[in-house]
Design a protein around this motif. Structure first.
Motif, PDB file in Angstrom:
ATOM      1  N   PRO A 294     -11.390  12.110  -3.299  1.00 26.12           N
ATOM      2  CA  PRO A 294     -11.788  10.702  -3.312  1.00 26.12           C
ATOM      3  C   PRO A 294     -11.261   9.930  -2.107  1.00 26.12           C
ATOM      4  N   LEU A 295     -10.096  10.318  -1.586  1.00 25.28           N
ATOM      5  CA  LEU A 295      -9.603   9.671  -0.372  1.00 25.28           C
ATOM      6  C   LEU A 295     -10.571   9.876   0.785  1.00 25.28           C
ATOM      7  N   LEU A 296     -11.071  11.118   0.910  1.00 24.22           N
ATOM      8  CA  LEU A 296     -12.004  11.426   1.994  1.00 24.22           C
ATOM      9  C   LEU A 296     -13.301  10.634   1.836  1.00 24.22           C
ATOM     10  N   VAL A 297     -13.805  10.550   0.612  1.00 26.34           N
ATOM     11  CA  VAL A 297     -15.029   9.773   0.359  1.00 26.34           C
ATOM     12  C   VAL A 297     -14.800   8.300   0.694  1.00 26.34           C
ATOM     13  N   LEU A 298     -13.652   7.766   0.263  1.00 24.73           N
ATOM     14  CA  LEU A 298     -13.329   6.369   0.531  1.00 24.73           C
ATOM     15  C   LEU A 298     -13.245   6.094   2.025  1.00 24.73           C
ATOM     16  N   GLY A 299     -12.725   7.059   2.783  1.00 24.93           N
ATOM     17  CA  GLY A 299     -12.573   6.871   4.213  1.00 24.93           C
ATOM     18  C   GLY A 299     -13.849   7.072   4.999  1.00 24.93           C
ATOM     19  N   VAL A 300     -14.641   8.071   4.628  1.00 26.77           N
ATOM     20  CA  VAL A 300     -15.834   8.409   5.400  1.00 26.77           C
ATOM     21  C   VAL A 300     -17.011   7.515   5.020  1.00 26.77           C
TER      22      VAL A 300
ATOM     23  N   GLN B   5       2.991   1.203   1.256  1.00 22.19           N
ATOM     24  CA  GLN B   5       2.428  -0.096   0.877  1.00 22.19           C
ATOM     25  C   GLN B   5       2.506  -1.112   2.003  1.00 22.19           C
ATOM     26  N   LEU B   6       3.570  -1.047   2.795  1.00 22.81           N
ATOM     27  CA  LEU B   6       3.767  -2.034   3.848  1.00 22.81           C
ATOM     28  C   LEU B   6       3.119  -1.649   5.179  1.00 22.81           C
ATOM     29  N   THR B   7       2.904  -0.348   5.397  1.00 23.70           N
ATOM     30  CA  THR B   7       2.398   0.083   6.712  1.00 23.70           C
ATOM     31  C   THR B   7       0.899   0.332   6.753  1.00 23.70           C
ATOM     32  N   PHE B   8       0.294   0.707   5.630  1.00 26.29           N
ATOM     33  CA  PHE B   8      -1.122   1.046   5.679  1.00 26.29           C
ATOM     34  C   PHE B   8      -1.993  -0.172   5.964  1.00 26.29           C
ATOM     35  N   GLY B   9      -1.587  -1.357   5.503  1.00 27.58           N
ATOM     36  CA  GLY B   9      -2.348  -2.568   5.822  1.00 27.58           C
ATOM     37  C   GLY B   9      -2.388  -2.845   7.308  1.00 27.58           C
ATOM     38  N   PRO B  10      -1.218  -2.946   7.993  1.00 29.73           N
ATOM     39  CA  PRO B  10      -1.223  -3.129   9.440  1.00 29.73           C
ATOM     40  C   PRO B  10      -1.915  -2.000  10.197  1.00 29.73           C
ATOM     41  N   LEU B  11      -1.751  -0.753   9.734  1.00 33.12           N
ATOM     42  CA  LEU B  11      -2.441   0.359  10.392  1.00 33.12           C
ATOM     43  C   LEU B  11      -3.956   0.201  10.295  1.00 33.12           C
ATOM     44  N   ALA B  12      -4.440  -0.243   9.127  1.00 35.01           N
ATOM     45  CA  ALA B  12      -5.880  -0.452   8.955  1.00 35.01           C
ATOM     46  C   ALA B  12      -6.375  -1.574   9.855  1.00 35.01           C
ATOM     47  N   GLU B  13      -5.570  -2.619  10.000  1.00 31.49           N
ATOM     48  CA  GLU B  13      -5.963  -3.721  10.874  1.00 31.49           C
ATOM     49  C   GLU B  13      -5.990  -3.296  12.338  1.00 31.49           C
ATOM     50  N   ALA B  14      -5.119  -2.351  12.703  1.00 28.69           N
ATOM     51  CA  ALA B  14      -5.046  -1.905  14.097  1.00 28.69           C
ATOM     52  C   ALA B  14      -6.088  -0.838  14.424  1.00 28.69           C
ATOM     53  N   PHE B  15      -6.317   0.114  13.501  1.00 29.21           N
ATOM     54  CA  PHE B  15      -7.160   1.272  13.812  1.00 29.21           C
ATOM     55  C   PHE B  15      -8.412   1.375  12.949  1.00 29.21           C
ATOM     56  N   GLY B  16      -8.532   0.535  11.934  1.00 31.72           N
ATOM     57  CA  GLY B  16      -9.668   0.595  11.034  1.00 31.72           C
ATOM     58  C   GLY B  16      -9.318   1.333   9.761  1.00 31.72           C
ATOM     59  N   ALA B  17      -9.692   0.767   8.624  1.00 25.69           N
ATOM     60  CA  ALA B  17      -9.336   1.357   7.332  1.00 25.69           C
ATOM     61  C   ALA B  17      -9.942   2.738   7.152  1.00 25.69           C
ATOM     62  N   SER B  18     -11.181   2.933   7.582  1.00 25.43           N
ATOM     63  CA  SER B  18     -11.843   4.222   7.383  1.00 25.43           C
ATOM     64  C   SER B  18     -11.098   5.345   8.089  1.00 25.43           C
ATOM     65  N   ARG B  19     -10.711   5.110   9.334  1.00 24.94           N
ATOM     66  CA  ARG B  19     -10.010   6.158  10.087  1.00 24.94           C
ATOM     67  C   ARG B  19      -8.657   6.463   9.456  1.00 24.94           C
ATOM     68  N   VAL B  20      -7.927   5.435   9.068  1.00 26.79           N
ATOM     69  CA  VAL B  20      -6.600   5.640   8.487  1.00 26.79           C
ATOM     70  C   VAL B  20      -6.689   6.417   7.180  1.00 26.79           C
ATOM     71  N   ILE B  21      -7.644   6.068   6.320  1.00 23.69           N
ATOM     72  CA  ILE B  21      -7.775   6.751   5.029  1.00 23.69           C
ATOM     73  C   ILE B  21      -8.209   8.205   5.223  1.00 23.69           C
ATOM     74  N   THR B  22      -9.100   8.457   6.175  1.00 29.78           N
ATOM     75  CA  THR B  22      -9.557   9.835   6.424  1.00 29.78           C
ATOM     76  C   THR B  22      -8.416  10.717   6.901  1.00 29.78           C
ATOM     77  N   ILE B  23      -7.614  10.234   7.825  1.00 33.03           N
ATOM     78  CA  ILE B  23      -6.462  11.012   8.301  1.00 33.03           C
ATOM     79  C   ILE B  23      -5.479  11.242   7.153  1.00 33.03           C
ATOM     80  N   ALA B  24      -5.308  10.226   6.321  1.00 33.69           N
ATOM     81  CA  ALA B  24      -4.403  10.368   5.174  1.00 33.69           C
ATOM     82  C   ALA B  24      -4.883  11.453   4.212  1.00 33.69           C
ATOM     83  N   ALA B  25      -6.201  11.577   4.030  1.00 35.38           N
ATOM     84  CA  ALA B  25      -6.748  12.603   3.135  1.00 35.38           C
ATOM     85  C   ALA B  25      -6.416  14.010   3.632  1.00 35.38           C
TER      86      ALA B  25
END
Length: 433
Positions: free
Chosen positions: A315-321, A378-398
């Motif tokens: 589901p992480l991959l689906v959410l990101g892609v 919780q504190l870093t994923f928000g700024p990372l998403a703002e810097a690199f885009g939520a989709s890319r961050v979630i996909t790498i996390a998957a």
């Protein structure tokens, strides 16, 4: 200090899932958990959208979530010692009342349109402190309520309960959020904490044997001595610290990518109802697998469990892609199946291999290592998403999630740990008030 790991069971008969419910203390405990979970399964969805209504930012949601998890991490070891020193049933009643009052305060602030971000942060921190005491007590209380041969059925029943309500809770909460706002779902959660505390009045846990009867010196050891004893248990089991180390990273990803970025992505794509459906689908997967496990005997619980955890990357991959709702629901269902295999396997490994008098402390070290990086996520994923885009961050996390979960299987103690043989007993474990 532990049961012999080399003593394993032959293929076992099908567990009697209903047997623990014939034991009064477990039956009342089960009822208390049922009522409480009715509210707590709704609370995360309601709180997430309450925060996003105040400040439409994933970083703000991360701050509120971190405010709860940081005190939880800081006070967990103390909570483990407290739970091993005092009556766990009383501790659970007190913490339930405290949580009910704090959740009621959050609900009142939201319903009266007076809630500000700092209000939610302060009350979340209070809840996290209470959870630091209640979590080790909850995790270790089951072996005191049922005989050892009923541990798997008891854990299966509790998993069925969690999964069944988790199916309903997120969807109901999402519907309440859409129709009336998040405050009403949080008000229901507050009420269930208080009702649960009342039901726990019927749960009595037998007193522990005096220290002298346990082969130790008379008198109560110091707080630090009990912490050191818990640390000794934690470090002496390779499978324990390997899994906990991995879950430090896995839970950071889960908290950051799924629970922090997930609602924000869902709000812009599949909507609040869609996010509730995805969370409910995960719970359905848990329930389905729980029913399967009620008829199976897990021979190597940790091997099966860590293979199951890899599925959460789907589901992480689906959410990101591409967060298409049907695919996300299917992925979440599959993840729930895998998570339940791990959940049962882990509880059995802990409850069968760690002495009951040390179990709360072992669970507190487990939780500390597993939860310590959650605030980071919780504190870093928000700024990372703002810097690199939520989709890319979630996909790498998957991708990282799969690699970390599979790496635990490099440890022979994780791959090879088997169930511990127990002799059936007809003696009652405890009575009820």
């Amino acid at each position: 200090m532990t049961a012999p790991a080399s003593s394993t069971t032959p293929p076992a008969p099908r567990p009697d899932t209903r047997a623990p419910l014939r034991i009064p203390p477990f039956r009342w405990y089960y009822a208390a958990r049922l009522v409480n979970l009715l509210g707590t399964t709704m609370a995360p969805v309601a709180l997430a959208f309450a925060v996003l209504d105040i400040s439409d930012s994933p970083s703000a949601l991360g701050q509120v979530l971190a405010a709860q998890s940081i005190p939880l991490v800081v006070f967990l070891l103390a909570g483990g010692v407290i739970a091993d020193r005092f009556d766990r049933a009383i501790l659970l009643r007190v913490t339930n009342v405290g949580a009910g009052l704090s959740q009621g305060a959050i609900a009142a602030l939201i319903l009266t349109d007076r809630a500000e971000l700092w209000h939610l942060i302060v009350l979340a921190a209070f809840n996290g402190t209470l959870a630091a005491v209640s979590f080790p007590a909850l995790a270790s209380v089951v072996p005191t309520l049922v005989p050892r041969e009923h541990l798997q059925p008891a854990n299966v029943l509790l998993s069925m309960q969690r999964a069944g309500l988790a199916i309903i809770g997120p969807s109901v909460a999402a519907a309440l959020v859409v129709a009336f706002g998040p405050g009403w779902a949080l008000a229901i959660d507050a009420a269930t904490w208080l009702v649960s505390a009342a039901l726990l009045l019927r749960v009595h846990i037998p007193p522990r044997a005096p220290l002298a009867d346990r082969g130790t010196d008379p008198g109560r050891p110091s707080f630090l001595a009990e912490l050191r004893e818990g640390w000794s248990v934690f470090t002496s089991h390779t499978w324990l610290w390997v899994i906990v180390l991995a879950f430090g990273a896995l839970n950071a990803i889960h908290a950051g990518a799924w629970f922090t970025l997930g609602p924000s992505v869902a709000k812009d794509t599949i909507g609040e109802r869609g996010w509730g459906f995805a969370l409910s689908a995960e719970a359905i997967g848990v329930l389905v697998m729980t029913l399967v496990l009620s008829r199976l005997h897990l021979r190597r619980p940790l091997l099966a469990g860590m293979l199951g955890m890899t599925v959460f990357s789907v589901p992480l991959l689906v959410l990101g892609v591409d967060p298409v709702l049907p695919l996300l629901v299917l992925g979440a269902f599959a993840a729930g199946v895998g998570v339940e295999v791990f959940s049962l396997g882990w509880n059995l490994a802990m409850q069968e291999n760690i002495e009951e008098r040390l179990l709360s402390r072992a669970y507190s070290y487990d939780a500390l290592g597993s939860f310590v990086a959650i605030p980071v996520g919780q504190l870093t994923f928000g700024p990372l998403a703002e810097a690199f885009g939520a989709s890319r961050v979630i996909t790498i996390a998957a991708v990282a999630y799969v690699v970390i979960a599979l790496s635990t299987l490099l440890s022979r103690s994780v791959r090879r740990l088997e169930r511990v043989a127990v002799m059936p007993t007809s003696e009652p474990v405890s009575g009820s008030r």
